[in-house]
Scaffold this motif. Sequence first.
Motif, PDB file in Angstrom:
ATOM      1  N   ALA A   1       0.990  -0.950   0.086  1.00 21.86           N
ATOM      2  CA  ALA A   1       0.094   0.112  -0.060  1.00 21.86           C
ATOM      3  C   ALA A   1       0.959   1.240  -0.058  1.00 21.86           C
ATOM      4  CB  ALA A   1      -0.903  -0.018   1.318  1.00 21.86           C
ATOM      5  N   ALA A   2       0.512   2.130  -1.035  1.00 22.14           N
ATOM      6  CA  ALA A   2       1.691   3.167  -1.243  1.00 22.14           C
ATOM      7  C   ALA A   2       0.936   4.478  -1.531  1.00 22.14           C
ATOM      8  CB  ALA A   2       2.684   2.864  -2.207  1.00 22.14           C
ATOM      9  N   GLY A   3       1.740   5.274  -2.263  1.00 19.19           N
ATOM     10  CA  GLY A   3       1.111   6.450  -2.454  1.00 19.19           C
ATOM     11  C   GLY A   3       2.209   7.658  -1.697  1.00 19.19           C
ATOM     12  N   LYS A   4       2.515   8.526  -2.306  1.00 20.80           N
ATOM     13  CA  LYS A   4       3.664   9.350  -1.725  1.00 20.80           C
ATOM     14  C   LYS A   4       3.753   9.574  -0.320  1.00 20.80           C
ATOM     15  CE  LYS A   4       6.150  12.247  -4.128  1.00 20.80           C
ATOM     16  NZ  LYS A   4       7.225  11.490  -4.469  1.00 20.80           N
ATOM     17  N   GLY A   5       2.285  10.235   0.270  1.00 16.50           N
ATOM     18  CA  GLY A   5       2.072  10.323   1.857  1.00 16.50           C
ATOM     19  C   GLY A   5       1.957   9.118   2.591  1.00 16.50           C
ATOM     20  N   VAL A   6       1.442   8.127   2.062  1.00 15.54           N
ATOM     21  CA  VAL A   6       1.544   6.966   2.691  1.00 15.54           C
ATOM     22  C   VAL A   6       2.939   6.448   2.973  1.00 15.54           C
ATOM     23  CG1 VAL A   6       0.980   4.591   2.813  1.00 15.54           C
ATOM     24  CG2 VAL A   6      -0.619   6.201   2.268  1.00 15.54           C
ATOM     25  N   ASN A   7       3.683   6.636   1.997  1.00 13.55           N
ATOM     26  CA  ASN A   7       5.092   6.084   2.121  1.00 13.55           C
ATOM     27  C   ASN A   7       6.048   7.086   3.260  1.00 13.55           C
ATOM     28  OD1 ASN A   7       4.996   4.519  -0.050  1.00 13.55           O
ATOM     29  ND2 ASN A   7       6.082   5.673  -1.542  1.00 13.55           N
TER      30      ASN A   7
ATOM     31  N   LEU B   1       1.548  17.343   2.164  1.00 10.02           N
ATOM     32  CA  LEU B   1       0.771  17.448   0.930  1.00 10.02           C
ATOM     33  C   LEU B   1       1.386  16.647   0.011  1.00 10.02           C
ATOM     34  CD1 LEU B   1      -0.911  20.796   1.224  1.00 10.02           C
ATOM     35  CD2 LEU B   1      -1.559  18.790   2.416  1.00 10.02           C
ATOM     36  N   CYS B   2       1.102  15.415  -0.278  1.00  7.78           N
ATOM     37  CA  CYS B   2       2.009  14.507  -1.226  1.00  7.78           C
ATOM     38  C   CYS B   2       1.276  13.989  -2.461  1.00  7.78           C
ATOM     39  CB  CYS B   2       2.619  13.200  -0.346  1.00  7.78           C
ATOM     40  SG  CYS B   2       3.525  14.033   1.035  1.00  7.78           S
TER      41      CYS B   2
END
Length: 312
Positions: free
Chosen positions: A36-42, A134-135
């Motif tokens: 599970a990713a996405g820049k903010g989650v990373n 904010l990513c």
Amino acid sequence: MIVTLTMNPALDRTMSLPAPLEAGEVQAASASREDAAGKGVNVARVLAAAGDDVRAVLPLAPTDPYAVALAASAALDVVAVPITGYARVNLAITDPEGTTTKLNLPGPELSHEAAEALIDAVVAASEGAEWLALCGSLPPGAGDDFYVRVIDAVRSRVENPPLIAVDTSGSALAATVAAGNPDLIKPNEIELAELAGADVRSEPAAVAEIARAIVPAKVGSALITLGGDGAVLVTADAAIHATIPPNISVRSTVGAGDSSLAGYLHAHVAGQNDRAALESAVRHGSATASLPGTRLATPADLPLGEVALTTL
């Protein structure tokens, strides 16, 4: 506490090849991984691993398989805003030389109601936070000015608003810099050049010169990642270049920039100065780049070699 907003979460599927990618050919992968990713989650995952108090806000359908992957890959404080449509799937292909090929989908359409609900959720989550990050890219329907709207809402509705970092690119970054006045942006040298309408330069002094056109006039500071050339931090008072530690063997660049931002925020909330925060950014980004697939840096992965810091 640090809050992250991931507007375009993704299931990152990484396939590792035993040899360089050959376009048009059939190749067998040696390994695969899904996160599970996405820049903010990373960013949130790296911060959580480092022991920071972090909260991740994101749009997520209740039945989305992404929710299962998120629960399996990270123990995060998650604020999920319900939407229709499932998170996109991104495919990354890596080879032994560290070359990464990525195929990213656009994500589900965001309704006006969902956009407003996300802004409300970020405002609520930001109470008491030191930073809001904010990513990532914006999904269809959000509008290029979405991050500006978030910034305005947080600064007008939170009693003691957090500092705000923005890690995006293209028209979303241009709109945010033009009207949002963020405290920090984190482009790479290509994204910075596109923002400034300049030729791409990777020399630290040239990168700093480009960034000075917007710091501090439009943004408080800029952390520009340069891959193997380290990173440059430009503030109102100084420009500093940091090299990567020696003997870093790049295995996958997936999440390296996100880890750099996490490293900077981790040091900043610990009260460290700009030079220490830049060094932390480079160590975290280098650590993730040295790991296979979509693995992200933990404190045990951080390289110990010297990071040279030079004032430009």
